[in-house]
Design a protein around this motif. Structure first.
Motif, PDB file in Angstrom:
ATOM      1  N   GLN A  82     -20.920  -1.907 -46.266  1.00  0.00           N
ATOM      2  CA  GLN A  82     -22.145  -2.283 -45.573  1.00  0.00           C
ATOM      3  C   GLN A  82     -22.536  -1.238 -44.526  1.00  0.00           C
ATOM      4  OE1 GLN A  82     -22.363  -6.407 -44.185  1.00  0.00           O
ATOM      5  NE2 GLN A  82     -20.778  -6.922 -45.677  1.00  0.00           N
ATOM      6  N   ILE A  83     -21.557  -0.704 -43.815  1.00  0.00           N
ATOM      7  CA  ILE A  83     -21.823   0.337 -42.821  1.00  0.00           C
ATOM      8  C   ILE A  83     -22.410   1.570 -43.501  1.00  0.00           C
ATOM      9  CG2 ILE A  83     -20.684   1.992 -41.285  1.00  0.00           C
ATOM     10  CD1 ILE A  83     -18.868  -0.367 -40.375  1.00  0.00           C
ATOM     11  N   ASP A 109     -34.240   0.970 -34.317  1.00  0.00           N
ATOM     12  CA  ASP A 109     -33.522   0.113 -33.365  1.00  0.00           C
ATOM     13  C   ASP A 109     -32.853  -1.059 -34.087  1.00  0.00           C
ATOM     14  OD1 ASP A 109     -34.218   1.740 -31.243  1.00  0.00           O
ATOM     15  OD2 ASP A 109     -35.823   0.417 -30.506  1.00  0.00           O
ATOM     16  N   GLY A 110     -33.564  -1.652 -35.030  1.00  0.00           N
ATOM     17  CA  GLY A 110     -32.992  -2.759 -35.801  1.00  0.00           C
ATOM     18  C   GLY A 110     -31.793  -2.331 -36.616  1.00  0.00           C
ATOM     19  N   LEU A 111     -31.907  -1.170 -37.265  1.00  0.00           N
ATOM     20  CA  LEU A 111     -30.788  -0.667 -38.059  1.00  0.00           C
ATOM     21  C   LEU A 111     -29.599  -0.294 -37.176  1.00  0.00           C
ATOM     22  CD1 LEU A 111     -32.692   1.466 -40.716  1.00  0.00           C
ATOM     23  CD2 LEU A 111     -31.440  -0.667 -41.099  1.00  0.00           C
ATOM     24  N   ARG A 112     -29.874   0.295 -36.027  1.00  0.00           N
ATOM     25  CA  ARG A 112     -28.780   0.644 -35.112  1.00  0.00           C
ATOM     26  C   ARG A 112     -28.076  -0.604 -34.597  1.00  0.00           C
ATOM     27  NH1 ARG A 112     -32.514   4.942 -32.537  1.00  0.00           N
ATOM     28  NH2 ARG A 112     -31.913   6.829 -33.666  1.00  0.00           N
ATOM     29  N   SER A 113     -28.835  -1.651 -34.342  1.00  0.00           N
ATOM     30  CA  SER A 113     -28.253  -2.915 -33.900  1.00  0.00           C
ATOM     31  C   SER A 113     -27.359  -3.497 -34.995  1.00  0.00           C
ATOM     32  CB  SER A 113     -29.365  -3.897 -33.542  1.00  0.00           C
ATOM     33  OG  SER A 113     -28.845  -5.148 -33.220  1.00  0.00           O
ATOM     34  N   GLN A 114     -27.847  -3.441 -36.219  1.00  0.00           N
ATOM     35  CA  GLN A 114     -27.075  -3.923 -37.359  1.00  0.00           C
ATOM     36  C   GLN A 114     -25.799  -3.099 -37.510  1.00  0.00           C
ATOM     37  OE1 GLN A 114     -29.330  -3.884 -40.997  1.00  0.00           O
ATOM     38  NE2 GLN A 114     -27.799  -5.017 -42.135  1.00  0.00           N
ATOM     39  N   LEU A 115     -25.908  -1.792 -37.345  1.00  0.00           N
ATOM     40  CA  LEU A 115     -24.754  -0.907 -37.450  1.00  0.00           C
ATOM     41  C   LEU A 115     -23.732  -1.218 -36.359  1.00  0.00           C
ATOM     42  CD1 LEU A 115     -23.500   1.489 -38.962  1.00  0.00           C
ATOM     43  CD2 LEU A 115     -24.770   3.008 -37.449  1.00  0.00           C
ATOM     44  N   ALA A 116     -24.195  -1.483 -35.155  1.00  0.00           N
ATOM     45  CA  ALA A 116     -23.286  -1.820 -34.054  1.00  0.00           C
ATOM     46  C   ALA A 116     -22.545  -3.126 -34.341  1.00  0.00           C
ATOM     47  CB  ALA A 116     -24.063  -1.921 -32.748  1.00  0.00           C
ATOM     48  N   SER A 117     -23.252  -4.101 -34.886  1.00  0.00           N
ATOM     49  CA  SER A 117     -22.613  -5.380 -35.227  1.00  0.00           C
ATOM     50  C   SER A 117     -21.553  -5.204 -36.307  1.00  0.00           C
ATOM     51  CB  SER A 117     -23.660  -6.385 -35.700  1.00  0.00           C
ATOM     52  OG  SER A 117     -24.547  -6.708 -34.674  1.00  0.00           O
ATOM     53  N   LEU A 118     -21.895  -4.428 -37.320  1.00  0.00           N
ATOM     54  CA  LEU A 118     -20.931  -4.182 -38.399  1.00  0.00           C
ATOM     55  C   LEU A 118     -19.712  -3.406 -37.896  1.00  0.00           C
ATOM     56  CD1 LEU A 118     -23.407  -3.296 -41.283  1.00  0.00           C
ATOM     57  CD2 LEU A 118     -21.893  -5.298 -41.183  1.00  0.00           C
ATOM     58  N   ALA A 121     -17.521  -5.800 -36.067  1.00  0.00           N
ATOM     59  CA  ALA A 121     -16.811  -6.650 -37.026  1.00  0.00           C
ATOM     60  C   ALA A 121     -15.668  -5.886 -37.684  1.00  0.00           C
ATOM     61  CB  ALA A 121     -17.782  -7.172 -38.087  1.00  0.00           C
ATOM     62  N   LEU A 122     -15.877  -4.605 -37.953  1.00  0.00           N
ATOM     63  CA  LEU A 122     -14.827  -3.785 -38.554  1.00  0.00           C
ATOM     64  C   LEU A 122     -13.652  -3.625 -37.588  1.00  0.00           C
ATOM     65  CD1 LEU A 122     -13.886  -2.100 -40.976  1.00  0.00           C
ATOM     66  CD2 LEU A 122     -15.107  -0.150 -39.992  1.00  0.00           C
ATOM     67  N   SER A 123     -13.943  -3.396 -36.326  1.00  0.00           N
ATOM     68  CA  SER A 123     -12.877  -3.290 -35.319  1.00  0.00           C
ATOM     69  C   SER A 123     -12.085  -4.586 -35.231  1.00  0.00           C
ATOM     70  CB  SER A 123     -13.469  -2.955 -33.950  1.00  0.00           C
ATOM     71  OG  SER A 123     -14.033  -1.680 -33.955  1.00  0.00           O
ATOM     72  N   THR A 124     -12.784  -5.701 -35.261  1.00  0.00           N
ATOM     73  CA  THR A 124     -12.118  -7.007 -35.225  1.00  0.00           C
ATOM     74  C   THR A 124     -11.250  -7.210 -36.463  1.00  0.00           C
ATOM     75  OG1 THR A 124     -13.936  -7.930 -33.932  1.00  0.00           O
ATOM     76  CG2 THR A 124     -12.527  -9.502 -35.087  1.00  0.00           C
ATOM     77  N   ALA A 125     -11.748  -6.795 -37.621  1.00  0.00           N
ATOM     78  CA  ALA A 125     -10.982  -6.932 -38.863  1.00  0.00           C
ATOM     79  C   ALA A 125      -9.725  -6.066 -38.829  1.00  0.00           C
ATOM     80  CB  ALA A 125     -11.848  -6.564 -40.064  1.00  0.00           C
ATOM     81  N   TYR A 126      -9.834  -4.854 -38.289  1.00  0.00           N
ATOM     82  CA  TYR A 126      -8.650  -3.999 -38.154  1.00  0.00           C
ATOM     83  C   TYR A 126      -7.623  -4.638 -37.219  1.00  0.00           C
ATOM     84  CZ  TYR A 126     -10.335   0.195 -40.601  1.00  0.00           C
ATOM     85  OH  TYR A 126     -10.753   1.086 -41.553  1.00  0.00           O
TER      86      TYR A 126
END
Length: 152
Positions: A82-83, A109-118, A121-126
């Protein structure tokens, strides 16, 4: 069985097997391979997407890792995909010439916000994977397998 569909822009319509060039004004032809590639859109049916997703994670399913580790590895792989897709969208948006600066800025801005959220989430998954690895007390072979799958 229908597993997908293929759509493309009309490069030269045909009526009854005969070219309609004589019946209609000529449509502009695509000038380059890039134009042709941009005109083709492939969309998979829901069933095909699930089958592709299943095949993509077959190596994880075949491993001897605990189920919790397998689920986390699949989740991490999905987040990475997704990233990559959002990064691709950002690149494509930056190349678009037909948008005003304001439109481009809002979309970016919307895409950057989405990228930050993903990314979050990736950091949390790690972190979850690290915790699960400690709780599961994996042997050396399983740790090696997990790292190999994590990097593939």
């Amino acid at each position: 069985m229908r597993i997908g569909e293929l759509n493309w822009t009309d490069v030269g319509r045909r009526q009854g097997g005969v070219s309609s060039a004589a019946a209609e004004p000529a449509t502009p032809t695509l000038g380059s391979n890039r134009d042709i590639a941009d005109s083709v859109k492939v969309s998979l049916s829901e069933r095909a997407e699930k089958a592709e997703q299943s095949n993509r994670n077959q190596d994880i399913d075949d491993s001897d890792l605990p189920e919790v580790i397998k689920r986390l590895l699949k989740h991490i792989r999905d987040l990475k995909q997704q990233i990559a897709e959002v990064q691709q969208q950002i690149s494509e948006l930056a190349r678009q010439q037909d948008l005003s600066d304001e439109e481009r800025s809002l979309l970016m801005d919307g895409l950057r916000s989405q990228l930050a959220s993903l990314s979050s989430a990736l950091s949390t998954a790690y972190a979850s994977l690290t915790k699960a690895t400690k709780q599961q007390a994996l042997n050396d072979e399983q740790r090696s397998s997990m790292l190999k799958l994590l990097n593939s």
